[in-house]
Design an enzyme around this catalytic site. Structure first.
Site, PDB file in Angstrom:
ATOM      1  N   ASP A 190      -5.929  -5.183   5.499  1.00 22.77           N
ATOM      2  CA  ASP A 190      -5.546  -4.014   4.707  1.00 22.77           C
ATOM      3  C   ASP A 190      -6.367  -2.779   5.072  1.00 22.77           C
ATOM      4  O   ASP A 190      -5.979  -1.651   4.749  1.00 22.77           O
ATOM      5  CB  ASP A 190      -5.698  -4.312   3.209  1.00 22.77           C
ATOM      6  CG  ASP A 190      -4.581  -5.205   2.683  1.00 22.77           C
ATOM      7  OD1 ASP A 190      -3.577  -5.373   3.402  1.00 22.77           O
ATOM      8  OD2 ASP A 190      -4.716  -5.729   1.569  1.00 22.77           O
ATOM      9  N   ARG A 262      -0.802   2.329   1.866  1.00 25.86           N
ATOM     10  CA  ARG A 262      -2.027   2.432   2.663  1.00 25.86           C
ATOM     11  C   ARG A 262      -1.850   3.400   3.835  1.00 25.86           C
ATOM     12  O   ARG A 262      -2.805   4.080   4.238  1.00 25.86           O
ATOM     13  CB  ARG A 262      -2.473   1.057   3.146  1.00 25.86           C
ATOM     14  CG  ARG A 262      -2.785   0.111   1.997  1.00 25.86           C
ATOM     15  CD  ARG A 262      -3.688  -1.028   2.407  1.00 25.86           C
ATOM     16  NE  ARG A 262      -3.747  -2.027   1.336  1.00 25.86           N
ATOM     17  CZ  ARG A 262      -4.536  -1.957   0.282  1.00 25.86           C
ATOM     18  NH1 ARG A 262      -5.338  -0.914   0.130  1.00 25.86           N
ATOM     19  NH2 ARG A 262      -4.532  -2.913  -0.623  1.00 25.86           N
TER      20      ARG A 262
END
Length: 308
Positions: A190, A262
């Site tokens: 991530d 993100r």
């Protein structure tokens, strides 16, 4: 029950989880292994195998199987993102859930007939969305928490950032540009978008490696960060499992988040360091996991304008 999702969720491959649920008594109908799909139970427990490309499939089973009537076993051929499973196990341990696992986390035995109790607990902040910059103080980051993404701060220290660990985490001036390095990102996928931005601004070459699962998140984050940072002038070589980024200067451009939270946040950080103005399409995707993103950056002095 029928499940569906937005444009981003409709691109996410679910077949690995569907295949694991089928031997346990679940019937699933899906045209292409993605949303929309229908699920029909009940589940009974038993033996199954699950795809380890993403930890999320195994996490789903680890929360589910203890609550079934029968005992269950789960086997995997490989497993990416092991620290994320560590987060899952920390929660299961706090609930008193019993399980047995091999040291490599590829083989599991989970007794049935258990239950997860009600609880009250403060959720630590998400390390993969922590703000960083010269003189920034970050609160509510628990370094005793099982989150693998806390490694992000060691990555930045490896690149030359000065970080103070205490009751509050502080990010101080680097005394110059960050330095390129090689990072194995398998345990912290991530963090790839943010680290790609840092690499694009660092001095020298940075290698973000061993993270093929980044291609099966909300977007193919390797391909998307390559495309969008290239629009901003970055020098990037795309690898099957990562990126080689040669640092330099970025310039403003019109870029797209591809509805990935993100990606939106990483491009916003890139825009702050770029020469000129940057327009990020679908920047509202950041609110999926960080509703206060724009507010917090404005408080740090960022000039963000929300366009209707």
């Amino acid at each position: 029950i029928r499940f569906d999702g937005d444009e981003s969720l409709r691109t996410r491959l679910m077949a690995g989880l569907f295949d694991a649920l089928a031997p346990l008594g679940c019937r699933i109908e899906s045209a292409d292994g993605k949303c929309p799909f229908t699920v029909e139970g009940p589940l009974s427990g038993g033996a199954t195998r699950v795809d380890g490309t993403t930890s999320q499939f195994l996490t789903s089973l680890l929360f589910l199987l203890p609550t079934l009537a029968q005992d269950s076993t789960v086997d995997l051929d490989f497993l990416n993102e092991k620290p994320y499973i560590g987060i899952t196990l920390a929660w299961l341990d706090s609930f008193g859930i019993r399980y047995e696992k091999s040291d490599d986390m590829l083989h599991w035995r989970i007794p049935g007939g258990q239950s997860i109790p009600a609880f009250r607990k403060v959720i630590p902040a998400d390390f993969s969305t922590a703000l960083a910059g010269d003189g920034v103080v970050i609160r509510n980051l628990d370094f005793t928490d099982a989150q693998g993404d806390k490694k992000v701060f060691s990555y930045f220290e490896q690149m030359g950032a000065k970080i103070g660990h205490g009751a509050e985490l502080t990010v101080g001036p680097t005394g110059g540009r960050l330095r390129g390095c090689s990072i194995d990102m398998n345990e912290t996928p991530d963090a790839l978008p943010a680290m790609a931005v840092a690499a694009a601004l660092a001095e020298g070459e940075t290698r973000l490696l061993n993270v093929p699962q980044a291609r099966v998140k909300e977007t193919d984050r390797i391909a998307v960060m390559n495309a969008e940072l290239t629009r901003m002038g970055a020098d990037i070589e795309e690898l099957p499992d990562g990126m080689i980024i040669r640092g330099g200067r970025l310039h403003g451009a019109q870029v797209h988040s591809h509805a990935d939270h993100r990606i939106a946040m990483a491009l916003a950080v890139a825009a702050l360091a770029a020469d000129g103005e940057t327009v990020i399409e679908q920047a509202e995707a950041a609110s999926v996991t960080y509703p206060g993103f724009i507010r917090d950056f404005r408080e740090l002095g960022a000039d963000f304008t929300v366009m209707e």
